[in-house]
Scaffold this motif. Structure first.
Motif, short mmCIF file in Angstrom:
data_model
loop_
_atom_site.label_atom_id
_atom_site.label_comp_id
_atom_site.label_asym_id
_atom_site.label_seq_id
_atom_site.Cartn_x
_atom_site.Cartn_y
_atom_site.Cartn_z
N TYR A 7 0.83 -1.21 0.00
CA TYR A 7 0.00 0.00 0.00
C TYR A 7 0.87 1.26 0.00
O TYR A 7 0.69 2.15 -0.82
N LEU A 8 1.83 1.31 0.94
CA LEU A 8 2.69 2.49 1.04
C LEU A 8 3.57 2.67 -0.19
O LEU A 8 3.90 3.80 -0.56
N ASP A 9 3.95 1.58 -0.82
CA ASP A 9 4.81 1.64 -2.00
C ASP A 9 4.03 1.96 -3.28
O ASP A 9 4.60 2.42 -4.25
N HIS A 10 2.73 1.72 -3.27
CA HIS A 10 1.93 1.89 -4.48
C HIS A 10 1.08 3.17 -4.46
O HIS A 10 0.73 3.70 -5.51
N LYS A 11 0.75 3.66 -3.29
CA LYS A 11 -0.18 4.77 -3.14
C LYS A 11 0.25 5.99 -3.96
O LYS A 11 1.42 6.31 -4.07
N TYR A 12 -0.74 6.68 -4.52
CA TYR A 12 -0.52 7.89 -5.32
C TYR A 12 -0.52 9.11 -4.39
O TYR A 12 -1.41 9.28 -3.58
N TRP A 13 0.52 9.95 -4.52
CA TRP A 13 0.66 11.14 -3.70
C TRP A 13 0.71 12.41 -4.53
O TRP A 13 1.41 13.35 -4.20
#
Length: 185
Positions: free
Chosen positions: A101-107
């Motif tokens: 999740y943390l590696d894929h999430k869009y920011w």
């Protein structure tokens, strides 16, 4: 176009990933991929609104939606998301799911580049590694998850600050952060 900076949960201090859980799914380590309480809360909000207003998604469901499903809100998609979340949680550990999740999430976007993953977000928005984020910075990144393009530090600082402060208060309520640290942040 986006550079990813992979980061694992083991590389991050609690102060970096806990704000994400406080904002998005504080019972992440307690449920099996679907939260009955969150679904009930969302159903009530949806009935009041007369349509889909809230989703009640867990982090696992968000990961599945962001990686595998469309963003279109529908009850069919939510059902598929829930079934897939249960299957994912049966196959992977909570830590592996949170890593993904943390590696894929869009920011959001910066300088024309899409920012995906907490490592890239820390570098883009704070010019430091994710492991070096302080509590205020980590809470700001957690705040951005709700609306990565409408809660950017460069264009919407006040809205971001309000959401960040809500997350810090939430962390204090959950006893996930020292009250003095929250005050300093």
């Amino acid at each position: 176009r986006a550079d990813r900076i992979p980061v694992t949960l083991a590389d991050l201090p609690d102060r970096v990933w806990r704000p994400v859980l406080a904002a998005e799914d504080h019972r992440f380590f307690e449920h099996s991929g679907v939260s009955g309480k969150a679904l009930a809360r969302a159903a009530l909000a949806n009935v009041k609104k007369g349509g889909v207003a809230q989703g009640g998604s867990t982090i696992t469901q968000q990961l599945i939606k962001n990686r595998d499903l469309t963003a279109k809100r529908s009850f069919t998609r939510k059902a598929s998301e829930a079934v897939r979340a249960l299957a994912l949680e049966a196959e992977y550990s909570k830590e592996e799911i949170l890593d993904a999740y943390l590696d894929h999430k869009y920011w959001g976007h910066a300088d024309g580049l899409a920012i995906h993953g907490i490592g890239a977000a820390a570098r883009a928005w704070f010019s430091k590694s994710a492991a070096d984020l302080n509590l205020a910075e980590a809470a700001a990144l957690a705040a951005m998850i709700q609306g990565p393009n409408r809660l950017t530090p460069d264009r919407h600082a006040e809205a971001l600050r309000e959401r960040r402060d809500w997350i810090l208060d939430r962390m204090d309520d959950l006893d996930w952060a020292d009250p003095d640290g929250v005050a300093r942040a």
